[in-house]
Write an enzyme that holds these catalytic residues in place. Structure first.
Site, PDB file in Angstrom:
ATOM      1  NE  ARG A  37      -3.718  -2.042   2.749  1.00  0.00           N
ATOM      2  CZ  ARG A  37      -3.614  -3.326   3.045  1.00  0.00           C
ATOM      3  NH1 ARG A  37      -2.418  -3.846   3.276  1.00  0.00           N
ATOM      4  NH2 ARG A  37      -4.691  -4.106   3.109  1.00  0.00           N
ATOM      5  CG  ASP A  66      -5.325   3.457  -3.532  1.00  0.00           C
ATOM      6  OD1 ASP A  66      -5.924   2.426  -3.132  1.00  0.00           O
ATOM      7  OD2 ASP A  66      -5.777   4.607  -3.403  1.00  0.00           O
ATOM      8  CE  LYS A  68      -9.621   0.740   0.017  1.00  0.00           C
ATOM      9  NZ  LYS A  68      -9.970   1.559   1.208  1.00  0.00           N
ATOM     10  N   GLY A  89      -3.082 -12.856   0.812  1.00  0.00           N
ATOM     11  CA  GLY A  89      -3.591 -13.332   2.086  1.00  0.00           C
ATOM     12  C   GLY A  89      -4.824 -12.598   2.560  1.00  0.00           C
ATOM     13  NE  ARG A  91     -12.174 -10.644   7.194  1.00  0.00           N
ATOM     14  CZ  ARG A  91     -13.088 -10.419   8.121  1.00  0.00           C
ATOM     15  NH1 ARG A  91     -14.312 -10.899   7.964  1.00  0.00           N
ATOM     16  NH2 ARG A  91     -12.822  -9.691   9.189  1.00  0.00           N
ATOM     17  NE  ARG A  97     -15.200  -7.576  -1.616  1.00  0.00           N
ATOM     18  CZ  ARG A  97     -15.137  -8.634  -0.812  1.00  0.00           C
ATOM     19  NH1 ARG A  97     -15.912  -9.691  -1.053  1.00  0.00           N
ATOM     20  NH2 ARG A  97     -14.326  -8.649   0.223  1.00  0.00           N
ATOM     21  CG  HIS A 132      -5.850 -13.200  15.006  1.00  0.00           C
ATOM     22  ND1 HIS A 132      -4.980 -12.699  14.066  1.00  0.00           N
ATOM     23  CD2 HIS A 132      -6.628 -12.160  15.386  1.00  0.00           C
ATOM     24  CE1 HIS A 132      -5.208 -11.416  13.892  1.00  0.00           C
ATOM     25  NE2 HIS A 132      -6.215 -11.048  14.683  1.00  0.00           N
ATOM     26  CG  ASP A 133      -1.626 -19.452  15.597  1.00  0.00           C
ATOM     27  OD1 ASP A 133      -0.737 -19.882  14.848  1.00  0.00           O
ATOM     28  OD2 ASP A 133      -1.905 -19.991  16.683  1.00  0.00           O
ATOM     29  CG  ASP A 162      -0.277 -16.824  12.335  1.00  0.00           C
ATOM     30  OD1 ASP A 162      -1.393 -17.025  11.826  1.00  0.00           O
ATOM     31  OD2 ASP A 162      -0.049 -15.880  13.097  1.00  0.00           O
TER      32      ASP A 162
END
Length: 393
Positions: A37, A66, A68, A89, A91, A97, A132-133, A162
């Site tokens: 980013r 960026d 987006k 990595g 979701r 999307r 999380h882990d 992880d």
């Protein structure tokens, strides 16, 4: 240098298991460009404009985008087209999307290996849930077996979900898919889920349970601190020694080195005698310092080792002899592993600042100055630091 020299990996900025898996590829010689980013995200650690003290981020070169912005997505697809591997990595559904999901990526590059790292996997009722882990290994069944007798489960840092069950599983899957491509197969998606990787790490225990050789109660088995000959013991100076004398000949040497050979102790596998055996071991180890016990067990096959801290471990003679730890950017850290006899891994570079060394990476990937300028117009950022300018000369 490295066994993966010539393999191009495009990584999308993330934390935890994805970067660890990509670090393994970079350590083996893969050429990794990370799409960062433009500004550090609050979920990705503290903001910084300088080099990151992020060992799992080592060995990369960086560009910023960026995602987006539609033109930035177009620039990312240009990089995808020249990559052998993509690692992300997010979701499930996030990359789709953005217009950067597997369908779009494989349409541009049919031989691409598309590595996806998530906790729950790409499908199933929990796929969209945060976690999380600790959550993943809890549901895998593995966490239930880690902890003291009569106590609650203890988080094994975040190593099982992880890193062992996540990043390493991802790297193995990517390498297998790459091998398939090199044998003439098509590109494909690697769906690496930490919950499944953690379960795989526990495969041997499902076998032991099925055979009736493992109890579900924590601290009651021979690998979970239930057995006195597979546990840690405190020394007189507050440190600890780790004992793993499983085999009978090693156990006999342990008892002898502790000065307990003639103490009339219960036999090794007499479960009813384990409490008495443990008390004897505790008293013995508490009678000397850790250094003194190291001297006693030096050269021994009793399977006893000192419990070293993170900052102590690199100084141990075994690590020094093999060069197991290295200094990168002034930071002591584990070196690349495993070892390769014909294609050794090079000393890794520190994790880059955002955009650092990006222009040189683009040139190495075959982008000419005109193409690089076009990518920059599409929003791709390159860091004009001294290192970059030196390479650009």
């Amino acid at each position: 240098m490295g066994v993966l020299s010539g393999i191009r990996v495009l990584e999308f900025e993330a934390i935890g298991p994805g970067p660890f898996g990509t670090m393994l590829l970079a350590d083996m010689g893969a050429d990794v460009i990370r799409i960062d980013r433009p500004v550090a995200h609050s979920d990705l650690g503290p903001k910084s404009t300088g080099p990151r003290i992020d060992i799992t981020g080592r060995g990369r070169r960086s560009v910023t985008l960026d995602l987006k912005q539609p033109q930035a997505v177009a620039a990312a697809l240009d990089l995808v087209e020249r990559a052998d591997v993509v690692v992300e990595g997010f979701r499930p559904g996030t990359m789709e999307r953005l217009g950067l999901g597997p369908e779009a990526a494989l349409a541009r590059n049919p031989r691409l290996v598309y590595g996806r790292m998530t906790g729950w996997g790409q499908t199933g009722p929990l796929a969209d849930r945060a976690g999380h882990d600790l959550n993943y290994i809890a549901l895998s069944g593995v966490l239930s077996g880690i902890g003291p007798e009569g106590g609650k489960p203890v988080p094994p840092l975040n190593l099982v979900g992880d890193y062992g069950g996540g990043g390493m599983l991802l790297a193995m899957g990517v390498l297998a898919a790459l091998l398939n491509v090199q044998r003439g197969g098509a590109g494909q998606v690697v769906d690496a889920a930490m919950i499944e990787g953690a379960a795989q790490l526990g495969a041997v225990f499902w076998g032991m349970i099925a055979a009736g050789n493992w109890k579900e109660e924590r601290g009651s088995n021979w690998l979970d601190s239930g057995a006195p000959w597979y546990d840690t013991y405190r020394t007189s100076d507050g440190h600890c020694m780790a004992v793993g004398a499983v085999e009978s000949r090693f156990y006999a040497e342990l008892v002898g080195k502790l000065g307990l050979a003639d103490a009339g102790l219960p036999s090794q596998h007499d479960r009813a005698g384990w409490p008495r055996l443990r008390e004897a071991f505790e008293r013995a180890f508490a009678s000397r310092t850790r250094a003194e016990w190291c001297a006693v067990f030096d050269g021994s096959d009793a399977c006893v080792a000192p419990v070293l801290g993170f900052t102590e471990a690199p100084s141990h003679a075994q690590h020094r002899a093999r060069g197991s730890f290295v200094e990168v950017g002034g930071v002591i850290q584990p070196g690349p592993a495993p070892r390769f006899s014909a294609t050794p891994s090079a000393l890794p570079r520190p994790a880059p600042a955002r955009g650092e060394l990006g222009k040189a990476a683009l040139r190495d990937w075959g982008f000419d100055p005109t193409a690089i300028a076009r990518l920059q117009q599409q929003g791709l950022g390159l860091c004009p630091d001294s290192n970059q300018m030196e390479i650009d000369k």
